[in-house]
Design a protein around this motif. Sequence first.
Motif, PDB file in Angstrom:
ATOM      1  N   ARG A  58      -6.494  -2.718  11.135  1.00  0.00           N
ATOM      2  CA  ARG A  58      -5.918  -2.570   9.960  1.00  0.00           C
ATOM      3  C   ARG A  58      -7.185  -2.467   8.774  1.00  0.00           C
ATOM      4  O   ARG A  58      -8.157  -2.893   8.936  1.00  0.00           O
ATOM      5  N   THR A 116      -5.433   0.202   3.186  1.00  0.00           N
ATOM      6  CA  THR A 116      -4.878   1.816   2.973  1.00  0.00           C
ATOM      7  C   THR A 116      -3.501   1.532   3.214  1.00  0.00           C
ATOM      8  O   THR A 116      -3.003   0.924   3.854  1.00  0.00           O
ATOM      9  N   ARG A 169      -0.659   5.030   7.528  1.00  0.00           N
ATOM     10  CA  ARG A 169      -0.689   4.577   8.879  1.00  0.00           C
ATOM     11  C   ARG A 169      -1.133   5.761   9.733  1.00  0.00           C
ATOM     12  O   ARG A 169      -0.759   7.027   9.672  1.00  0.00           O
ATOM     13  N   LEU A 178       2.920  -2.315  12.512  1.00  0.00           N
ATOM     14  CA  LEU A 178       2.404  -1.534  11.339  1.00  0.00           C
ATOM     15  C   LEU A 178       3.126  -1.466  10.008  1.00  0.00           C
ATOM     16  O   LEU A 178       2.512  -1.360   9.004  1.00  0.00           O
ATOM     17  N   ARG A 192      -3.035  -0.851  10.233  1.00  0.00           N
ATOM     18  CA  ARG A 192      -2.756   0.609   9.708  1.00  0.00           C
ATOM     19  C   ARG A 192      -3.256   1.519  10.571  1.00  0.00           C
ATOM     20  O   ARG A 192      -3.011   2.539  10.532  1.00  0.00           O
ATOM     21  N   THR A 222       2.856   8.335   7.754  1.00  0.00           N
ATOM     22  CA  THR A 222       2.175   8.004   8.915  1.00  0.00           C
ATOM     23  C   THR A 222       1.872   9.068   9.975  1.00  0.00           C
ATOM     24  O   THR A 222       2.484  10.168   9.706  1.00  0.00           O
TER      25      THR A 222
END
Length: 385
Positions: free
Chosen positions: A27, A30, A33, A234, A241, A285
């Motif tokens: 993590r 931000t 992902r 997530l 992250r 992501t």
Amino acid sequence: MIDRRSFLATSATALALGLAPRIAFARAATGKRFVFIIQRGAADGLGTVAPIGDPAFAPARGVLAEDFAGLAPVDGMFALHPNLKTVAGLFAQKQALIAHAVASPYRDRSHFDGQNVLETGGAGAYQIKDGWLNRLLGLLPQDQARAIAVAVTVPMALRGAREVSSYAPSNLPQANEDLLQRVAMLYQGDAQLHALWNDAMKTRALTTDMAATGGQGQGPAAAMATGALAAKLLAPEDGARIAMIETGGWDTHAGQRGRLGNQLGALDAMIGALKDGLGPLWGETMVLVATEFGRTVALNGTGGTDHGTASAAMLMGGAVKGGRVLADWPGLGAAALYEGRDLKPTLRLDAFIGGAVSGHFGVDPARLMPALFPGTSAKAVAGLV
């Protein structure tokens, strides 16, 4: 030496969460992902994304080419394996990009050495002691940055200076609530242990309903559970992250056609579950799929392929500039093969990863490349995001 506090902290986290390999999480502060899916065992890039437009493909691959008979190319030259239905859909939506004839700097054929180079970002095996994914955390905003590995041991790519905790589904009986409350009371007066326990309980609450299947087994159902579990960890605002998911079984020395098809079907199910679980967060992501090296062009005597050199890597996500195959195709004719047997590498995997990560997180490639891939001469590939 393990002191009493370290032992208690480790034991408490294990009690709350269980231990089993498969996924690793990190993590940082931000909204982006990033998921790295490693294919351990050397996945066959030619069997994943086939160069059906190369006239040498079918003669060179024999029975392995039959899976692609009648398929339309996705970009005039290459066709995706028919079991990659989710990936094909993402490709059509321009949310998936393929890099072909790609390889790390490693040129021998040892799984352990090849995976070490892939995960550390080094120019050779065991030259670097930490992983590029752990070093990436040091380039991102540091407020509340932390890592959590869902694995018996943290994968090499996530090892390093950044502290990593662990989570994994377990087949052991779940601790009852009374015991958990008693442990919480025991740690109440210790700031360090109390914080660790709270983090462990938060992760347990997120994943309790998935403990029966998450990360266990190798088929599509287990792969879907793994993808859904990754998405669940997530998704929260204060959740992971960066995630790493390990997949195995890609070492197809015998009976490759059926085995590779099953592997790709499971991978596709995992990606689908990850996308569905993230929902609107999919737009923020990026998913990288890569392997330590490829496989031979020709079949061996048992219907499989042996350790090779170049392979294919995939990049997926809502922000990926997809719908294309990135390849300086060397060809599969006998004279074009690397050492007379392998797909020749024409694209550096470190440059591809560097370009993807720098674009996704907005980090200057000139700063990112030497940090993630020390000693590299490669420049990050631009235009992936």
